[in-house]
Design an enzyme around this catalytic site. Structure first.
Site, mmCIF file in Angstrom:
data_model
loop_
_atom_site.group_PDB
_atom_site.id
_atom_site.type_symbol
_atom_site.label_atom_id
_atom_site.label_comp_id
_atom_site.label_asym_id
_atom_site.label_seq_id
_atom_site.Cartn_x
_atom_site.Cartn_y
_atom_site.Cartn_z
ATOM 1 N N ASP A 51 0.789 -0.752 0.296
ATOM 2 C CA ASP A 51 -0.001 -0.464 -0.207
ATOM 3 C C ASP A 51 1.267 1.560 -0.210
ATOM 4 O OD1 ASP A 51 -2.834 1.333 0.982
ATOM 5 O OD2 ASP A 51 -0.999 2.353 2.175
ATOM 6 N N TYR A 56 3.409 10.284 -0.622
ATOM 7 C CA TYR A 56 4.048 9.361 0.723
ATOM 8 C C TYR A 56 5.917 9.599 -0.419
ATOM 9 C CZ TYR A 56 0.424 6.642 2.661
ATOM 10 O OH TYR A 56 -0.438 6.169 2.934
ATOM 11 N N PRO A 200 -3.226 0.078 12.335
ATOM 12 C CA PRO A 200 -3.140 -0.876 12.652
ATOM 13 C C PRO A 200 -2.802 -1.586 14.324
ATOM 14 C CG PRO A 200 -2.233 -2.254 11.143
ATOM 15 C CD PRO A 200 -2.670 -0.669 10.685
ATOM 16 N N SER A 243 6.091 -1.560 9.087
ATOM 17 C CA SER A 243 8.229 -1.789 10.242
ATOM 18 C C SER A 243 8.645 -1.132 9.452
ATOM 19 C CB SER A 243 7.696 -2.498 10.507
ATOM 20 O OG SER A 243 8.887 -3.037 11.441
HETATM 21 N N1 LIG Z 1 -5.364 6.032 4.011
HETATM 22 C C1 LIG Z 1 -4.716 7.191 4.505
HETATM 23 O O1 LIG Z 1 -5.033 7.819 5.410
HETATM 24 C C2 LIG Z 1 -3.708 6.480 5.700
HETATM 25 C C3 LIG Z 1 -3.007 6.743 6.842
HETATM 26 C C4 LIG Z 1 -2.484 6.743 7.329
HETATM 27 C C5 LIG Z 1 -1.735 5.515 7.183
HETATM 28 N N2 LIG Z 1 -2.071 4.354 6.085
HETATM 29 C C6 LIG Z 1 -0.718 3.122 5.645
HETATM 30 O O2 LIG Z 1 -1.259 2.186 6.573
HETATM 31 C C7 LIG Z 1 -0.282 1.760 7.161
HETATM 32 C C8 LIG Z 1 0.278 1.241 8.391
HETATM 33 O O3 LIG Z 1 -0.406 2.453 9.027
HETATM 34 P P1 LIG Z 1 1.046 3.288 9.613
HETATM 35 O O4 LIG Z 1 2.284 3.014 9.424
HETATM 36 O O5 LIG Z 1 0.750 4.813 10.251
HETATM 37 O O6 LIG Z 1 0.577 2.405 11.709
HETATM 38 P P2 LIG Z 1 1.279 1.519 11.881
HETATM 39 O O7 LIG Z 1 1.486 0.096 11.370
HETATM 40 O O8 LIG Z 1 -0.382 0.800 12.922
HETATM 41 O O9 LIG Z 1 2.091 1.146 13.189
HETATM 42 C C9 LIG Z 1 3.813 1.386 12.780
HETATM 43 C C10 LIG Z 1 4.455 1.657 13.640
HETATM 44 O O10 LIG Z 1 4.127 0.435 14.029
HETATM 45 C C11 LIG Z 1 6.318 -0.147 14.326
HETATM 46 N N3 LIG Z 1 5.386 -1.512 14.401
HETATM 47 C C12 LIG Z 1 4.738 -2.287 13.573
HETATM 48 N N4 LIG Z 1 5.452 -3.959 13.892
HETATM 49 C C13 LIG Z 1 5.669 -4.074 14.674
HETATM 50 C C14 LIG Z 1 5.397 -5.001 15.531
HETATM 51 N N5 LIG Z 1 4.904 -6.182 15.740
HETATM 52 N N6 LIG Z 1 5.691 -4.684 17.499
HETATM 53 C C15 LIG Z 1 5.890 -4.296 17.710
HETATM 54 N N7 LIG Z 1 6.164 -2.216 16.766
HETATM 55 C C16 LIG Z 1 5.676 -2.968 15.008
HETATM 56 C C17 LIG Z 1 6.779 0.391 13.651
HETATM 57 O O11 LIG Z 1 7.868 0.582 14.354
HETATM 58 P P3 LIG Z 1 9.317 0.070 13.507
HETATM 59 O O12 LIG Z 1 9.576 0.315 12.387
HETATM 60 O O13 LIG Z 1 10.308 0.176 14.748
HETATM 61 O O14 LIG Z 1 8.703 -1.756 13.481
HETATM 62 C C18 LIG Z 1 6.301 1.604 13.381
HETATM 63 O O15 LIG Z 1 6.599 2.826 14.011
HETATM 64 C C19 LIG Z 1 1.006 2.998 6.676
HETATM 65 O O16 LIG Z 1 2.038 2.466 6.049
HETATM 66 C C20 LIG Z 1 0.474 3.395 5.581
HETATM 67 O O17 LIG Z 1 0.320 2.362 3.894
HETATM 68 C C21 LIG Z 1 -2.907 4.702 5.411
#
Ligand SMILES: NC(=O)c1ccc[n+]([C@@H]2O[C@H](COP(=O)([O-])OP(=O)(O)OC[C@H]3O[C@@H](n4cnc5c(N)ncnc54)[C@H](OP(=O)(O)O)[C@@H]3O)[C@@H](O)[C@H]2O)c1
Length: 271
Positions: A51, A56, A200, A243
């Site tokens: 995604d 980005y 998530p 991540s």
């Molecule tokens: N459509 C929209 O408006 C919108 C908005 C926000 C996000 N998104 C999409 O959704 C994706 C996911 O959201 P997000 O990246 O904001 O937040 P997220 O996936 O909830 O969290 C990412 C964070 O969690 C940590 N993490 C990941 N896996 C882990 C694990 N197993 N254990 C502990 N920590 C963990 C990562 O750090 P580390 O690197 O240290 O693992 C990173 O800092 C985005 O990358 C993007 O593609 C879309």
């Protein structure tokens, strides 16, 4: 990997998010190396849904994703790429132009799923969907969807989309149920629309309750994996954690194998 099957599509329950890959709001070349390593590791571990968005890293996330896919040697057609048009590009010509640029940056002939990233205040949804429908007719994109759309806008989009609207990508996690409360999740289920859960695991700041820790211990898993397993156990829900950490990338895709009992689901849902 488990999949959601709908409209002739098979979409993995867990994909890989790319917000922060290659930068935040702007490209940051200092992040290239860890960004490529994360993407490469995700490809090697078997993630097939990626995604991204034109927004980005100012387009650089798309570039790095395209480059890493080509360098990996993995066949493009085995992957499913979602990208998004920015709210400031929702006029007819702007949508066509934004899509062309995303195709160039990704280095692909077609985008599997193209979303409106956010609604914008002055947008004319009919005009935007006229452009999106043309992109689908021309084969530039295979499927269409939206993101951050409330129930009213989702229904309007569904009516304007000439192909089945595939997803509404919204925040959804153990701590954020806003799109359950506003009726979007239920509507998605009733209308064969996927809810793609973003953030998530609360951007890495998951609140670990005693119940969540106990369930994690019982499955020999981390609370983060249980938070993902809770989401993907739900019909018509998929998710896209991000991540940079290779161990986390592995743990996140492995969460798909965790089977939560009805009692554990209930505890997490009501906790
Ligand atoms: N459509 C929209 O408006 C919108 C908005 C926000 C996000 N998104 C999409 O959704 C994706 C996911 O959201 P997000 O990246 O904001 O937040 P997220 O996936 O909830 O969290 C990412 C964070 O969690 C940590 N993490 C990941 N896996 C882990 C694990 N197993 N254990 C502990 N920590 C963990 C990562 O750090 P580390 O690197 O240290 O693992 C990173 O800092 C985005 O990358 C993007 O593609 C879309």
């Amino acid at each position: 990997m488990k999949h959601e099957i709908l409209h002739g599509l098979s979409i993995p329950k867990i994909g890989f998010g790319t917000w922060k890959i290659g930068g935040g709001s702007y490209a940051d070349p200092k992040l290239d190396s860890i960004s490529r390593a994360a993407l490469y590791s995700a490809l090697e571990l078997g993630y097939t849904h990626f995604d991204t968005a034109e927004m980005y890293a100012g387009g650089h996330a798309e570039e790095l994703l395209g480059q890493t896919i080509r360098e990996s040697g993995i066949k493009r057609e085995t992957l499913f790429i979602t990208t998004k048009v920015t709210p400031s590009h929702l006029k007819y010509d702007e949508v066509l132009n934004a899509c062309e640029k995303s195709l160039m940056r990704l280095g692909v002939d077609t985008i599997d799923l193209y979303l409106i990233h956010w609604p914008s205040a002055g947008m004319k949804l009919e005009e935007t969907f006229r452009a999106l429908n043309k992109l689908a007719q021309d084969g530039k994109v295979r499927h269409l969807g939206v993101s951050n759309f409330n129930l009213k806008l989702l229904k309007q989009s569904q009516a304007l989309c000439e192909t089945p609207l595939v997803t509404n990508q919204v925040p959804y996690s153990l701590s954020d149920r806003s799109y359950v409360r506003n009726g979007v999740l239920e509507y998605c289920r009733q209308n064969n629309i996927l809810l793609t859960a973003y953030e998530p695991i609360d951007k890495g700041h998951l609140k670990v309750s005693r119940a969540l820790q106990t369930i994690a211990d019982a499955h020999n898993a981390t609370p983060y994996q249980i938070a993902l397993a809770w989401l993907i156990a739900q019909p018509r829900v998929i998710t896209i954690p991000m991540s940079f950490n290779l161990q986390h990338i592995k743990e996140n895709i492995e969460a798909v194998e965790i089977q939560l009992s009805p009692n554990e689901m209930e505890q997490l849902t009501n906790g």
